[in-house]
Design an enzyme around this catalytic site. Structure first.
Site, PDB file in Angstrom:
ATOM      1  N   HIS A 176       0.962  -1.314   0.104  1.00 15.46           N
ATOM      2  CA  HIS A 176      -0.031  -0.093  -0.043  1.00 15.46           C
ATOM      3  C   HIS A 176       0.833   1.040  -0.147  1.00 15.46           C
ATOM      4  CE1 HIS A 176      -3.408   2.651   0.840  1.00 15.46           C
ATOM      5  NE2 HIS A 176      -2.670   3.050   1.779  1.00 15.46           N
TER       6      HIS A 176
ATOM      7  N   HIS B 247      -8.507  -4.392  -3.595  1.00 18.89           N
ATOM      8  CA  HIS B 247      -9.661  -3.324  -3.907  1.00 18.89           C
ATOM      9  C   HIS B 247      -9.875  -3.516  -5.402  1.00 18.89           C
ATOM     10  CE1 HIS B 247      -6.656  -1.067  -6.124  1.00 18.89           C
ATOM     11  NE2 HIS B 247      -6.113  -0.950  -5.227  1.00 18.89           N
TER      12      HIS B 247
ATOM     13  N   HIS C 243     -10.029   1.784  -7.469  1.00 22.53           N
ATOM     14  CA  HIS C 243      -8.986   2.475  -8.357  1.00 22.53           C
ATOM     15  C   HIS C 243      -7.989   1.455  -8.976  1.00 22.53           C
ATOM     16  CE1 HIS C 243      -6.700   2.144  -4.542  1.00 22.53           C
ATOM     17  NE2 HIS C 243      -5.378   2.200  -5.241  1.00 22.53           N
TER      18      HIS C 243
ATOM     19  N   GLU D 222      -5.566  -4.214 -10.267  1.00 23.70           N
ATOM     20  CA  GLU D 222      -4.315  -4.647  -9.719  1.00 23.70           C
ATOM     21  C   GLU D 222      -4.424  -6.051  -9.464  1.00 23.70           C
ATOM     22  OE1 GLU D 222      -3.112  -2.122  -6.169  1.00 23.70           O
ATOM     23  OE2 GLU D 222      -4.142  -0.376  -7.492  1.00 23.70           O
TER      24      GLU D 222
END
Length: 264
Positions: A60, A104, A116, A135
């Site tokens: 992150h 996410h 995102h 991702e």
């Protein structure tokens, strides 16, 4: 058995707000603790299932969000900023599988917590060879280049749905039911950590694992930026990197890692 664990923050139990995700914000320290404890639960499950080595990456933002003093002593940890070409230090073909924890949904997903792709400040979306990708898909392809499959994904319910679409046969666990970008029906983090341990143990004990995700080249990566000034700041050579309109750049190449390094 050896497992690589990549941990993001948006999909961690109890995390729903922007202020929890950014260093210096008042709610960040609490989110760091939730992140660390959830990573520990996964590590513990893998070790109890017989893993001989566990490598956990803080994936992150800055890559320095875990609270070091609270980390489980049974794993090794990748922390700090890494170059795109070295996105997963320590990775090689001897790993049995990968777990994507706290991930996410891709940018543009409806009613997903903090949706995102790579950045929420610069890009609207990505497409690889014409298909939308987030991702989960990008990282699965990265691991697939080493012949290592993603065997487990956790995050909100929209994240789990995306993972099941992108990675047939993958095991998932929903830490929350998303109702908007900054809202969700939450489970208590203690409950999530207990259930997550069980889900991880069941996933790694499955006799048949998902296949590594692979996509043969050549590759075309399309980035749609949020604003024209973000595209203005990029260099386009007209061949490998082409600007097709005010907010869109297209990158082409035969080597996926080189392509991602050029684009990102």
């Amino acid at each position: 058995m050896k497992y690589y664990v990549s941990v993001d923050m948006e999909g961690i139990a109890g995390v729903v707000l922007r202020e929890q995700l950014l260093r210096g914000e008042p709610l960040y320290e609490e989110a760091r603790r939730l992140l660390t404890l959830e990573a520990n639960a996964v590590t513990e499950a893998l070790l109890e299932a017989g893993a001989s080595r566990v490598v956990v990456k803080d994936a992150h933002g800055s890559g320095f969000n875990f609270i070091p003093e609270l980390l489980h002593p049974g794993a090794e940890y990748v922390m700090g900023a890494t170059r795109v070409e070295r996105r997963f230090p320590g990775l090689d073909s001897t790993f049995d599988g990968v777990l994507l924890i706290g991930y996410h949904a891709m940018g543009g997903t409806m009613e997903a917590v903090r949706d995102h792709t790579m950045t929420s400040q610069g890009w609207q979306s990505l497409r690889l060879n014409g298909r939308p990708i987030g991702e989960i898909g990008l990282d699965a392809l990265w691991f697939g280049m080493y012949g290592v499959p993603v065997v487990f994904v956790s995050g909100d319910d929209k994240t789990c749905k995306e993972a099941q679409t992108e990675l047939p046969g993958v095991a998932t666990y929903a830490t929350k039911t998303a109702t908007g970008r900054h809202s969700a029906l939450l489970k208590a983090p203690q409950r999530v950590r207990a259930e997550l341990k069980e889900a991880v143990a069941a996933a790694v004990r499955q006799p048949v694992k998902p296949a590594p995700l692979r996509l043969p080249g050549p590759y075309e990566l399309t980035i749609r930026f949020l604003h024209t000034e973000q595209a203005d700041a990029r260099r386009f050579d007209g061949e490998r990197a082409v600007r097709t309109d005010g907010v869109t750049g297209v990158y082409r190449g035969d080597d996926l890692i080189e392509l991602l390094a050029m684009a990102f």
